[in-house]
Design a protein around this motif. Structure first.
Motif, mmCIF file in Angstrom:
data_model
loop_
_atom_site.group_PDB
_atom_site.id
_atom_site.type_symbol
_atom_site.label_atom_id
_atom_site.label_comp_id
_atom_site.label_asym_id
_atom_site.label_seq_id
_atom_site.Cartn_x
_atom_site.Cartn_y
_atom_site.Cartn_z
ATOM 1 N N LEU A 49 47.001 39.639 46.854
ATOM 2 C CA LEU A 49 46.337 39.762 45.558
ATOM 3 C C LEU A 49 44.828 39.889 45.730
ATOM 4 C CD1 LEU A 49 46.248 39.625 42.441
ATOM 5 C CD2 LEU A 49 46.206 37.127 42.648
ATOM 6 N N MET A 50 44.215 39.013 46.521
ATOM 7 C CA MET A 50 42.761 39.019 46.631
ATOM 8 C C MET A 50 42.234 40.258 47.345
ATOM 9 S SD MET A 50 42.182 36.584 44.750
ATOM 10 C CE MET A 50 40.437 36.969 44.772
ATOM 11 N N THR A 51 43.018 40.782 48.283
ATOM 12 C CA THR A 51 42.623 42.037 48.941
ATOM 13 C C THR A 51 42.509 43.153 47.911
ATOM 14 O OG1 THR A 51 43.695 41.374 51.002
ATOM 15 C CG2 THR A 51 43.258 43.726 50.692
ATOM 16 N N LYS A 52 43.493 43.232 47.037
ATOM 17 C CA LYS A 52 43.482 44.267 45.987
ATOM 18 C C LYS A 52 42.347 44.044 44.996
ATOM 19 C CE LYS A 52 46.608 46.810 42.941
ATOM 20 N NZ LYS A 52 46.268 48.076 43.615
ATOM 21 N N VAL A 53 42.111 42.777 44.667
ATOM 22 C CA VAL A 53 41.053 42.444 43.712
ATOM 23 C C VAL A 53 39.690 42.902 44.230
ATOM 24 C CG1 VAL A 53 39.743 40.491 42.767
ATOM 25 C CG2 VAL A 53 42.234 40.548 42.537
ATOM 26 N N TYR A 54 39.374 42.551 45.474
ATOM 27 C CA TYR A 54 38.063 42.899 46.025
ATOM 28 C C TYR A 54 37.925 44.400 46.286
ATOM 29 C CZ TYR A 54 37.253 37.904 46.779
ATOM 30 O OH TYR A 54 37.071 36.551 46.601
ATOM 31 N N LYS A 55 39.019 45.021 46.695
ATOM 32 C CA LYS A 55 38.964 46.436 47.089
ATOM 33 C C LYS A 55 39.034 47.385 45.885
ATOM 34 C CE LYS A 55 41.449 49.715 50.092
ATOM 35 N NZ LYS A 55 42.071 50.600 49.077
ATOM 36 N N PRO A 64 34.983 46.560 42.130
ATOM 37 C CA PRO A 64 34.034 47.683 42.069
ATOM 38 C C PRO A 64 34.043 48.403 40.716
ATOM 39 C CG PRO A 64 35.211 47.694 44.157
ATOM 40 C CD PRO A 64 35.886 46.674 43.304
ATOM 41 N N ILE A 65 35.232 48.577 40.109
ATOM 42 C CA ILE A 65 35.311 49.228 38.794
ATOM 43 C C ILE A 65 34.695 48.333 37.725
ATOM 44 C CG2 ILE A 65 36.849 50.227 37.046
ATOM 45 C CD1 ILE A 65 38.868 50.790 39.269
ATOM 46 N N VAL A 66 34.969 47.032 37.813
ATOM 47 C CA VAL A 66 34.389 46.073 36.862
ATOM 48 C C VAL A 66 32.871 46.158 36.885
ATOM 49 C CG1 VAL A 66 34.055 43.629 36.333
ATOM 50 C CG2 VAL A 66 36.334 44.462 36.940
ATOM 51 N N HIS A 67 32.285 46.158 38.082
ATOM 52 C CA HIS A 67 30.829 46.147 38.199
ATOM 53 C C HIS A 67 30.220 47.464 37.730
ATOM 54 C CE1 HIS A 67 31.411 42.875 41.492
ATOM 55 N NE2 HIS A 67 31.524 42.395 40.281
ATOM 56 N N ARG A 68 30.881 48.585 38.011
ATOM 57 C CA ARG A 68 30.380 49.876 37.513
ATOM 58 C C ARG A 68 30.428 49.914 35.981
ATOM 59 N NH1 ARG A 68 33.248 52.068 41.975
ATOM 60 N NH2 ARG A 68 35.008 52.672 40.646
ATOM 61 N N THR A 69 31.509 49.405 35.430
ATOM 62 C CA THR A 69 31.666 49.408 33.970
ATOM 63 C C THR A 69 30.635 48.495 33.311
ATOM 64 O OG1 THR A 69 34.052 49.772 34.290
ATOM 65 C CG2 THR A 69 33.328 49.109 32.087
ATOM 66 N N SER A 111 40.020 41.091 34.499
ATOM 67 C CA SER A 111 40.448 42.414 34.967
ATOM 68 C C SER A 111 41.550 42.359 36.011
ATOM 69 C CB SER A 111 39.244 43.192 35.510
ATOM 70 O OG SER A 111 38.370 43.532 34.457
ATOM 71 N N ILE A 112 41.851 41.187 36.537
ATOM 72 C CA ILE A 112 42.976 41.067 37.471
ATOM 73 C C ILE A 112 44.280 41.510 36.810
ATOM 74 C CG2 ILE A 112 44.373 39.420 38.810
ATOM 75 C CD1 ILE A 112 41.781 37.897 39.388
ATOM 76 N N PHE A 113 44.373 41.343 35.487
ATOM 77 C CA PHE A 113 45.591 41.769 34.773
ATOM 78 C C PHE A 113 45.793 43.274 34.818
ATOM 79 C CE2 PHE A 113 44.788 37.610 32.870
ATOM 80 C CZ PHE A 113 46.056 37.044 32.956
ATOM 81 N N SER A 114 44.741 44.029 35.115
ATOM 82 C CA SER A 114 44.863 45.488 35.156
ATOM 83 C C SER A 114 45.817 45.951 36.244
ATOM 84 C CB SER A 114 43.489 46.130 35.369
ATOM 85 O OG SER A 114 43.004 45.836 36.675
#
Length: 356
Positions: free
Chosen positions: A10-16, A20-25, A60-63
């Motif tokens: 889970l955390m690998t997917k979250v960070y990768k 990044p999309i959250v921060h750009r948004t 955003s983890i729910f995404s």
């Protein structure tokens, strides 16, 4: 679609893939916030983004559930959570303490969940008016994302129910200090017969989370959502997971709220032992409510992740009693909570030294 079932996965997917999309948004909304004409509204909008980024990161983890529409889901979650955090700042630091003002501001949240709703002058009950369209644009972003959902009609009543709880809470808890508890107690009485056994301050905590809304929206991106599953999801997150989420939030903010004179639900427990027992009860009941939900193991990770993320906050170590309670809660909740706790500590350390 592969939904992570293990913490490291889970955390690998979250960070990768997610952060990044959250921060750009968020950077997009920060640019808009910087152009708000009114200095007070601009200050609170920027503060809500800069100081509460972790709300958008966590939500955003729910995404992950919405794959392959993960980006659209994140953009909805970031916009809706940004409205929530912005309004919270406006209400917390308001000069008016006017419930009509708070109610009017929060109409933006119900409009955000109602496809086709016309935006309003949400500032009409306060002096500060000119935000350059910032709040209306956030509302429209949410509406535009929901309009693409095939199953919007299945989740809409649940979204509006959870949102109504949330908005009512924000009105009651921000009025003048002597009215807050009586209003919250009376509000609780109108729902008490429909709830598991709990106190008014625990119910208030259950209503103060947005994660049930995020989970419902994420599932509505899937073709196989049914009305039964939508109802099950709402029932799995409300009241206990949402309540655990907000009680943990208030737990770590006790010292800060005491200094600011803000309402803190954890202060109403009679002692630390009762607080620990009730938090453990919420963890246990949250697990119980998740039985049979689609992607059950993923949701159990979310439940344990809440513990790790909040209890690893640096605010915990600065409060001796909270730190002691946090250690007991982590150890009583198993190895998965410990993993998220250690991960949270590491992530905050990396942020501090500038690698994030």
């Amino acid at each position: 679609m592969r939904i992570p079932q293990y913490p490291l996965q889970l955390m690998t997917k979250v960070y990768k893939d997610i952060f990044p999309i959250v921060h750009r948004t968020l950077n997009k909304w920060r640019e808009q916030a910087e152009n708000i004409p009114d200095p007070e509204l601009r200050k609170q909008a920027l503060s809500s983004i800069d100081e509460k980024t972790f709300h958008c990161e966590g939500g955003s983890i729910f995404s992950i559930i919405a794959s392959p529409f993960q980006k659209d889901c994140i953009e909805f979650i970031v916009a809706y959570q940004t409205i929530s955090d912005y309004l919270d700042n406006l209400c917390d630091r308001s000069h008016s303490l006017d419930p009509n003002d708070f109610r009017m501001l929060h109409y933006s949240m119900s409009d955000a969940l109602t496809v086709g709703a016309e935006t309003k002058n949400y500032y009409q009950c306060r002096e500060e008016q000119q935000d350059g369209g910032y709040l209306a644009n956030l509302v429209k972003e949410c509406q535009n994302k929901l309009a693409t959902l095939k199953h919007y009609h299945l989740i809409k009543p649940h979204l509006l129910e959870l949102n109504q709880y949330y908005c009512d809470l924000q009105v009651h808890k921000h009025v003048i200090q002597e009215e807050r508890v009586p209003r919250l107690e009376n509000w609780f009485k109108s729902y008490k017969d429909r709830l598991p056994k709990m106190e008014w301050y625990e119910f208030s905590a259950c209503t103060g989370s947005t994660i049930g809304i995020f989970c419902l929206v994420a599932y509505a991106f899937q073709d196989q959502l049914t009305s039964e599953i939508a109802k099950q999801i709402k029932g799995s997150y409300f009241p206990y997971i949402q309540g655990l989420h907000i009680l943990l939030d208030y737990l770590i903010d006790q010292e800060e709220d005491r200094k600011e004179g803000d309402l803190n639900f954890c202060s109403y427990f009679s002692n630390e032992r009762q607080m620990l027992n009730r938090l453990e009860h919420f963890v246990k009941m949250a697990d119980k409510q998740l039985k049979g939900i689609p992607h059950e193991r993923f949701h159990r990770l979310i439940n344990r992740g809440l513990l790790g993320v909040y209890l690893s906050d640096e605010k915990v170590t600065s409060q001796k009693k909270v730190s002691k309670l946090a250690r007991k809660l982590i150890w009583s909740s198993g190895g998965t909570s410990l993993f998220f706790y250690l991960n949270g500590r590491a992530y905050r350390t990396v942020q501090k030294i500038g690698f994030s």
